[in-house]
Scaffold this motif. Structure first.
Motif, PDB file in Angstrom:
ATOM      1  N   LEU A 133     -17.222  45.018  49.700  1.00  0.00           N
ATOM      2  CA  LEU A 133     -16.093  44.139  50.015  1.00  0.00           C
ATOM      3  C   LEU A 133     -16.532  42.785  50.570  1.00  0.00           C
ATOM      4  O   LEU A 133     -15.702  41.903  50.777  1.00  0.00           O
ATOM      5  N   GLY A 134     -17.826  42.646  50.829  1.00  0.00           N
ATOM      6  CA  GLY A 134     -18.332  41.395  51.368  1.00  0.00           C
ATOM      7  C   GLY A 134     -18.112  41.249  52.860  1.00  0.00           C
ATOM      8  O   GLY A 134     -18.242  40.164  53.412  1.00  0.00           O
ATOM      9  N   GLU A 135     -17.792  42.357  53.526  1.00  0.00           N
ATOM     10  CA  GLU A 135     -17.536  42.326  54.967  1.00  0.00           C
ATOM     11  C   GLU A 135     -18.820  42.275  55.783  1.00  0.00           C
ATOM     12  O   GLU A 135     -18.806  41.822  56.926  1.00  0.00           O
ATOM     13  N   ILE A 136     -19.911  42.804  55.219  1.00  0.00           N
ATOM     14  CA  ILE A 136     -21.197  42.785  55.908  1.00  0.00           C
ATOM     15  C   ILE A 136     -22.295  42.364  54.938  1.00  0.00           C
ATOM     16  O   ILE A 136     -22.158  42.509  53.716  1.00  0.00           O
ATOM     17  N   SER A 137     -23.367  41.855  55.497  1.00  0.00           N
ATOM     18  CA  SER A 137     -24.513  41.418  54.703  1.00  0.00           C
ATOM     19  C   SER A 137     -25.447  42.593  54.416  1.00  0.00           C
ATOM     20  O   SER A 137     -25.288  43.682  54.983  1.00  0.00           O
TER      21      SER A 137
ATOM     22  N   PRO B  62     -27.452  34.850  52.363  1.00  0.00           N
ATOM     23  CA  PRO B  62     -26.133  34.830  53.007  1.00  0.00           C
ATOM     24  C   PRO B  62     -25.097  34.149  52.127  1.00  0.00           C
ATOM     25  O   PRO B  62     -25.391  33.154  51.457  1.00  0.00           O
ATOM     26  N   GLN B  63     -23.899  34.692  52.129  1.00  0.00           N
ATOM     27  CA  GLN B  63     -22.812  34.154  51.312  1.00  0.00           C
ATOM     28  C   GLN B  63     -21.906  33.226  52.115  1.00  0.00           C
ATOM     29  O   GLN B  63     -21.205  32.405  51.530  1.00  0.00           O
ATOM     30  N   THR B  64     -21.907  33.393  53.427  1.00  0.00           N
ATOM     31  CA  THR B  64     -21.066  32.563  54.290  1.00  0.00           C
ATOM     32  C   THR B  64     -21.862  32.188  55.541  1.00  0.00           C
ATOM     33  O   THR B  64     -22.948  32.718  55.779  1.00  0.00           O
ATOM     34  N   MET B  65     -21.309  31.284  56.345  1.00  0.00           N
ATOM     35  CA  MET B  65     -21.962  30.896  57.584  1.00  0.00           C
ATOM     36  C   MET B  65     -22.068  32.100  58.530  1.00  0.00           C
ATOM     37  O   MET B  65     -23.088  32.274  59.190  1.00  0.00           O
ATOM     38  N   ASP B  66     -21.046  32.946  58.551  1.00  0.00           N
ATOM     39  CA  ASP B  66     -21.110  34.165  59.376  1.00  0.00           C
ATOM     40  C   ASP B  66     -22.253  35.068  58.914  1.00  0.00           C
ATOM     41  O   ASP B  66     -22.961  35.649  59.741  1.00  0.00           O
ATOM     42  N   ASP B  67     -22.414  35.192  57.585  1.00  0.00           N
ATOM     43  CA  ASP B  67     -23.518  35.989  57.055  1.00  0.00           C
ATOM     44  C   ASP B  67     -24.858  35.409  57.501  1.00  0.00           C
ATOM     45  O   ASP B  67     -25.763  36.145  57.885  1.00  0.00           O
ATOM     46  N   LEU B  68     -24.966  34.088  57.439  1.00  0.00           N
ATOM     47  CA  LEU B  68     -26.204  33.431  57.850  1.00  0.00           C
ATOM     48  C   LEU B  68     -26.490  33.723  59.324  1.00  0.00           C
ATOM     49  O   LEU B  68     -27.617  34.065  59.694  1.00  0.00           O
ATOM     50  N   GLU B  69     -25.481  33.617  60.161  1.00  0.00           N
ATOM     51  CA  GLU B  69     -25.654  33.888  61.587  1.00  0.00           C
ATOM     52  C   GLU B  69     -26.058  35.345  61.817  1.00  0.00           C
ATOM     53  O   GLU B  69     -26.914  35.629  62.653  1.00  0.00           O
ATOM     54  N   ASP B  70     -25.450  36.282  61.065  1.00  0.00           N
ATOM     55  CA  ASP B  70     -25.807  37.691  61.180  1.00  0.00           C
ATOM     56  C   ASP B  70     -27.271  37.901  60.767  1.00  0.00           C
ATOM     57  O   ASP B  70     -28.003  38.650  61.406  1.00  0.00           O
ATOM     58  N   GLU B  71     -27.688  37.246  59.695  1.00  0.00           N
ATOM     59  CA  GLU B  71     -29.061  37.374  59.219  1.00  0.00           C
ATOM     60  C   GLU B  71     -30.046  36.842  60.255  1.00  0.00           C
ATOM     61  O   GLU B  71     -31.072  37.472  60.532  1.00  0.00           O
ATOM     62  N   VAL B  72     -29.730  35.713  60.853  1.00  0.00           N
ATOM     63  CA  VAL B  72     -30.604  35.136  61.880  1.00  0.00           C
ATOM     64  C   VAL B  72     -30.665  36.060  63.084  1.00  0.00           C
ATOM     65  O   VAL B  72     -31.743  36.346  63.620  1.00  0.00           O
ATOM     66  N   GLU B  73     -29.514  36.571  63.499  1.00  0.00           N
ATOM     67  CA  GLU B  73     -29.461  37.478  64.650  1.00  0.00           C
ATOM     68  C   GLU B  73     -30.286  38.741  64.395  1.00  0.00           C
ATOM     69  O   GLU B  73     -31.061  39.183  65.243  1.00  0.00           O
ATOM     70  N   THR B  74     -30.143  39.295  63.202  1.00  0.00           N
ATOM     71  CA  THR B  74     -30.909  40.489  62.839  1.00  0.00           C
ATOM     72  C   THR B  74     -32.400  40.188  62.816  1.00  0.00           C
ATOM     73  O   THR B  74     -33.206  40.956  63.329  1.00  0.00           O
TER      74      THR B  74
END
Length: 76
Positions: free
Chosen positions: A25-29, A59-71
């Protein structure tokens, strides 16, 4: 005779199915899916591929990018 035993395998299977669904659904990376499933990104990619899910790379969105960086920052 029915028992009230808890089946941890069933719980894991349900959690993995939920994780795959959220990814589809694209809710999580991919990274967040791997984290939820307690596997590496490469293992998660293999799990998704075997499930017939098209893997989104990057990452598909800025939120995804932030999640990837955080991880990535949490990796020791």
């Amino acid at each position: 005779m029915a028992t009230d035993r808890h089946n941890p395998h069933a719980d894991h299977t349900e959690e993995l199915a939920t994780t795959i669904g959220l990814y589809v659904l694209g809710e999580i990376s991919l990274g967040k899916a791997a984290e939820r499933a307690d596997v590496t990104r490469w293992e998660m990619k293999e799990i998704l591929t075997e499930a017939g899910v098209e893997v989104r790379l990057g990452p598909q969105t800025m939120d995804d990018l932030e999640d990837e960086v955080e991880t990535a920052l949490d990796i020791e």
